[in-house]
Scaffold this motif. Structure first.
Motif, PDB file in Angstrom:
ATOM      1  N   GLU A 141      19.282  86.440  45.748  1.00  7.88           N
ATOM      2  CA  GLU A 141      19.279  86.498  44.279  1.00  7.88           C
ATOM      3  C   GLU A 141      19.989  87.750  43.779  1.00  7.88           C
ATOM      4  O   GLU A 141      20.684  87.718  42.766  1.00  7.88           O
ATOM      5  CB  GLU A 141      17.847  86.474  43.736  1.00  7.88           C
ATOM      6  CG  GLU A 141      17.097  85.159  43.963  1.00  7.88           C
ATOM      7  CD  GLU A 141      17.684  83.996  43.172  1.00  7.88           C
ATOM      8  OE1 GLU A 141      18.469  84.213  42.229  1.00  7.88           O
ATOM      9  OE2 GLU A 141      17.362  82.839  43.505  1.00  7.88           O
ATOM     10  N   GLU A 169      19.539  83.438  36.041  1.00  7.13           N
ATOM     11  CA  GLU A 169      19.478  83.886  37.439  1.00  7.13           C
ATOM     12  C   GLU A 169      19.033  85.349  37.558  1.00  7.13           C
ATOM     13  O   GLU A 169      18.349  85.715  38.505  1.00  7.13           O
ATOM     14  CB  GLU A 169      20.850  83.728  38.109  1.00  7.13           C
ATOM     15  CG  GLU A 169      21.262  82.291  38.397  1.00  7.13           C
ATOM     16  CD  GLU A 169      20.445  81.644  39.512  1.00  7.13           C
ATOM     17  OE1 GLU A 169      19.736  82.353  40.241  1.00  7.13           O
ATOM     18  OE2 GLU A 169      20.515  80.412  39.638  1.00  7.13           O
ATOM     19  N   ILE A 200      10.854  80.142  39.845  1.00  8.52           N
ATOM     20  CA  ILE A 200      12.263  80.278  40.231  1.00  8.52           C
ATOM     21  C   ILE A 200      12.801  78.932  40.707  1.00  8.52           C
ATOM     22  O   ILE A 200      13.884  78.502  40.288  1.00  8.52           O
ATOM     23  CB  ILE A 200      12.439  81.345  41.338  1.00  8.52           C
ATOM     24  CG1 ILE A 200      11.934  82.710  40.853  1.00  8.52           C
ATOM     25  CG2 ILE A 200      13.899  81.433  41.765  1.00  8.52           C
ATOM     26  CD1 ILE A 200      12.005  83.806  41.902  1.00  8.52           C
TER      27      ILE A 200
HETATM   28 FE   LIG Z   1      18.283  82.001  41.564  1.00  8.87          FE
END
Ligand SMILES: [Fe+2]
Ligand SMILES: [Fe+2]
Length: 328
Positions: free
Chosen positions: A85, A116, A197
């Motif tokens: 990430e 994100e 997530i």
């Molecule tokens: Fe992600």
């Protein structure tokens, strides 16, 4: 196209024209994404307000205490998910360079990046609050990963980017959800965070999958070839992380994410895009179609081979968990 300079500079002139023609579709998909998404923030899940309640403090101590029970293999999965990430700058740049900087494509890129960015933040907040790692060692890995850059071999082909993101969003969705399940019985809060997530990743997957589907409809033979360049072996974003191979092996042996999951994803997408059923292809397109349809059985053989190898135990150690030995 008109006389205005193209907003997208990568790709052949034909590809640029098709991506420009897809702009209304991208706008529509972005709007439907906004309708479906649930916007959450890291602070909703791990509050860090100046004005905190006694309940917040008690919860923080509970989490830290429960997280001591997390097995090391699960910590490795958490580290890999977090580092992946945190590679967001690489991905924002790749999308911007492949899809341009002033169009519905870049509106999507900015929205996607904002969503994100919360993933890396909330995971980092958690592992910091819960004291999961040798944090300095993890930070040094993250620094090296960002510094090393990430330049997949896409030959400036925007279709490969869209094929890649379709596969990659689904892969991260699996990795987060399965990591969450493995953590849940030790410490439920991280499972909740990972569920948030992975919910985002599933909506991102729906977007890229729909967009690549449109590309396939409009430029079938070229799109099949782009897909063939990306699908057989997905270069995971973390592959530049030092120790990536060992971390990926741990995660695979712990059955959190591996070639069998990837095989499922490939099968699902081949079916969704109806790759096997496409007709009226050029010779090159038909050759790509044939090779694409053979990928699942190849992945299956690779997974069988790796499972046979995994019958023999192997030991691992990582500095971000104080070089403790993991045997799997
Ligand atoms: Fe992600
Ligand atoms: Fe995502």
């Amino acid at each position: 196209m008109g006389s205005a300079a193209p907003k997208i500079s990568f790709g052949t002139p034909d590809q640029i024209e098709i991506l420009a023609a897809l702009e209304p579709f991208v706008r529509e998909q972005t709007a439907s994404h906004l309708e479906r998404r649930k916007l959450w923030f890291p602070n909703d899940l791990s509050p860090a307000d100046d004005q905190e309640t006694q309940q917040d403090i008690t919860e923080l101590l509970r989490v830290r205490d429960a997280a001591r029970g997390l097995p090391d293999a699960v910590r490795v999965a958490l580290a890999l998910n977090l580092l992946t990430e945190e590679g967001l700058p690489h991905f924002h740049r790749l999308i911007a360079t492949h899809l341009g900087n002033e169009s519905p494509w870049s509106d999507w890129n900015n929205l996607w990046t904002a969503e994100e960015d919360r993933h890396g933040c909330v995971l980092r907040d958690y592992v910091r609050d819960a004291r999961v790692f040798n944090m300095g060692a993890l930070e040094r890995m993250q620094y090296r990963y960002i510094e090393a850059g990430f330049n997949p071999d896409w030959h400036q082909d925007p279709y490969r980017l869209l094929a890649y993101t379709s596969l990659q969003e689904r892969a991260t969705q699996y990795a987060h959800a399965n990591t969450g399940r493995s953590c849940g019985r030790y410490e439920p809060k991280i499972q909740r965070i990972l569920a948030h997530i992975s919910g985002d990743e599933s909506r991102h997957y729906a977007f890229y999958r729909a967009v690549f589907h449109e590309v396939l409809k409009q430029d079938t033979n070229v799109a099949l070839n782009s897909l063939l360049k990306v699908m057989p072996a997905l270069a995971m974003p973390g592959h530049n992380i030092c120790d990536y191979e060992h971390m990926a092996d741990v995660v695979r042996r712990a059955d959190i994410y591996g070639p069998r999951h990837y095989q499922q994803i490939v099968e699902e997408l081949l079916e969704f895009w109806n790759i096997g059923g496409l007709t009226g292809l050029s010779a090159e397109g038909a050759a790509a179609q044939e090779k694409l349809m053979k990928i699942p059985s190849r992945l299956q053989r690779m997974a069988d081979y790796l499972d046979a190898k995994a019958a023999a135990e192997r030991t691992f150690s990582f500095d971000f968990i104080y070089d403790r030995t993991i045997t799997l």
